[in-house]
Design a protein around this motif. Sequence first.
Motif, PDB file in Angstrom:
ATOM      1  N   GLY A  26      64.607   6.995  46.934  1.00  0.00           N
ATOM      2  CA  GLY A  26      64.937   7.405  48.289  1.00  0.00           C
ATOM      3  C   GLY A  26      66.200   6.722  48.760  1.00  0.00           C
ATOM      4  N   SER A  27      66.402   6.762  50.062  1.00  0.00           N
ATOM      5  CA  SER A  27      67.624   6.192  50.651  1.00  0.00           C
ATOM      6  C   SER A  27      67.452   4.680  50.845  1.00  0.00           C
ATOM      7  CB  SER A  27      67.918   6.879  51.975  1.00  0.00           C
ATOM      8  OG  SER A  27      68.062   8.280  51.796  1.00  0.00           O
ATOM      9  N   ILE A  28      67.449   3.965  49.732  1.00  0.00           N
ATOM     10  CA  ILE A  28      67.152   2.532  49.731  1.00  0.00           C
ATOM     11  C   ILE A  28      68.421   1.709  49.864  1.00  0.00           C
ATOM     12  CG2 ILE A  28      66.264   0.640  48.326  1.00  0.00           C
ATOM     13  CD1 ILE A  28      64.347   2.732  47.077  1.00  0.00           C
ATOM     14  N   PHE A  29      68.392   0.734  50.784  1.00  0.00           N
ATOM     15  CA  PHE A  29      69.488  -0.213  50.884  1.00  0.00           C
ATOM     16  C   PHE A  29      69.166  -1.422  50.004  1.00  0.00           C
ATOM     17  CE2 PHE A  29      72.135   0.820  54.832  1.00  0.00           C
ATOM     18  CZ  PHE A  29      71.880   2.171  54.717  1.00  0.00           C
ATOM     19  N   THR A  30      68.080  -2.110  50.317  1.00  0.00           N
ATOM     20  CA  THR A  30      67.701  -3.314  49.588  1.00  0.00           C
ATOM     21  C   THR A  30      66.184  -3.389  49.486  1.00  0.00           C
ATOM     22  OG1 THR A  30      69.625  -4.481  50.504  1.00  0.00           O
ATOM     23  CG2 THR A  30      67.913  -5.829  49.478  1.00  0.00           C
ATOM     24  N   TYR A  32      63.260  -6.105  48.955  1.00  0.00           N
ATOM     25  CA  TYR A  32      62.985  -7.544  49.006  1.00  0.00           C
ATOM     26  C   TYR A  32      61.734  -7.844  48.194  1.00  0.00           C
ATOM     27  CZ  TYR A  32      66.710  -7.573  52.415  1.00  0.00           C
ATOM     28  OH  TYR A  32      67.929  -7.428  53.022  1.00  0.00           O
ATOM     29  N   ASN A  33      60.692  -8.396  48.823  1.00  0.00           N
ATOM     30  CA  ASN A  33      59.478  -8.719  48.070  1.00  0.00           C
ATOM     31  C   ASN A  33      58.816  -7.460  47.529  1.00  0.00           C
ATOM     32  OD1 ASN A  33      59.862 -11.399  48.714  1.00  0.00           O
ATOM     33  ND2 ASN A  33      58.425 -11.367  50.428  1.00  0.00           N
ATOM     34  N   MET A  34      58.310  -7.564  46.308  1.00  0.00           N
ATOM     35  CA  MET A  34      57.517  -6.499  45.705  1.00  0.00           C
ATOM     36  C   MET A  34      56.212  -7.110  45.214  1.00  0.00           C
ATOM     37  SD  MET A  34      60.399  -4.343  43.594  1.00  0.00           S
ATOM     38  CE  MET A  34      59.585  -2.753  43.751  1.00  0.00           C
ATOM     39  N   ASP A  98      58.772  -4.392  50.366  1.00  0.00           N
ATOM     40  CA  ASP A  98      59.511  -4.479  51.628  1.00  0.00           C
ATOM     41  C   ASP A  98      60.915  -3.941  51.367  1.00  0.00           C
ATOM     42  OD1 ASP A  98      57.983  -7.655  52.165  1.00  0.00           O
ATOM     43  OD2 ASP A  98      57.435  -5.749  53.092  1.00  0.00           O
ATOM     44  N   ILE A  99      61.261  -2.849  52.071  1.00  0.00           N
ATOM     45  CA  ILE A  99      62.490  -2.130  51.765  1.00  0.00           C
ATOM     46  C   ILE A  99      63.249  -1.831  53.034  1.00  0.00           C
ATOM     47  CG2 ILE A  99      63.437   0.001  50.774  1.00  0.00           C
ATOM     48  CD1 ILE A  99      60.939   0.178  49.026  1.00  0.00           C
ATOM     49  N   LEU A 104      64.031  -2.246  57.969  1.00  0.00           N
ATOM     50  CA  LEU A 104      63.052  -2.889  57.095  1.00  0.00           C
ATOM     51  C   LEU A 104      61.650  -2.379  57.399  1.00  0.00           C
ATOM     52  CD1 LEU A 104      62.462  -5.035  54.932  1.00  0.00           C
ATOM     53  CD2 LEU A 104      62.185  -6.689  56.804  1.00  0.00           C
ATOM     54  N   SER A 105      60.981  -1.887  56.356  1.00  0.00           N
ATOM     55  CA  SER A 105      59.595  -1.437  56.478  1.00  0.00           C
ATOM     56  C   SER A 105      58.841  -1.808  55.214  1.00  0.00           C
ATOM     57  CB  SER A 105      59.538   0.089  56.677  1.00  0.00           C
ATOM     58  OG  SER A 105      60.123   0.470  57.896  1.00  0.00           O
ATOM     59  N   ASN A 106      57.518  -1.786  55.332  1.00  0.00           N
ATOM     60  CA  ASN A 106      56.655  -2.061  54.191  1.00  0.00           C
ATOM     61  C   ASN A 106      56.106  -0.753  53.651  1.00  0.00           C
ATOM     62  OD1 ASN A 106      53.560  -2.889  53.246  1.00  0.00           O
ATOM     63  ND2 ASN A 106      55.161  -4.316  52.622  1.00  0.00           N
ATOM     64  N   TYR A 107      56.143  -0.575  52.342  1.00  0.00           N
ATOM     65  CA  TYR A 107      55.737   0.676  51.725  1.00  0.00           C
ATOM     66  C   TYR A 107      54.665   0.431  50.664  1.00  0.00           C
ATOM     67  CZ  TYR A 107      59.949   2.621  53.823  1.00  0.00           C
ATOM     68  OH  TYR A 107      60.909   3.025  54.713  1.00  0.00           O
TER      69      TYR A 107
END
Length: 118
Positions: A26-30, A32-34, A98-99, A104-107
């Motif tokens: 998707g339209s991902i910038f960064t 973070y934690n996975m 966390d993307i 920033l949102s959690n998916y």
Amino acid sequence: QVQLVESGGGLVQPGGSLRLSCAASGSIFTIYNMGWYRQAPGKSREVVATITRAGSTNYADSVKGRFTISRDNAKNTVYLRMNSLKPEDTAVYYCNADITAPTLSNYWGQGTQVTVSS
């Protein structure tokens, strides 16, 4: 729109191994934690392992020494290598991240079933 898609689950005998993958798109910038979580029938979802963008890891006590989490930032993918699997590892495994996209949102992924049985 961000999606997390897991793969690699299945049926394995006790003592066996599996590798789970989770690819973010998707339209991902960064990213973070996975992390990887699991939920067994009748139980609450629990954390299995997490990894920061820099590669620092944490594991649940129940999987330490048996599971390894890793990630490929260039591929927006996180992995979970599971060795010495036990029947109590049977659960639906979920990927989490966390993307920023751009906020920033959690998916969560949709989950993949892992069954350890003879």
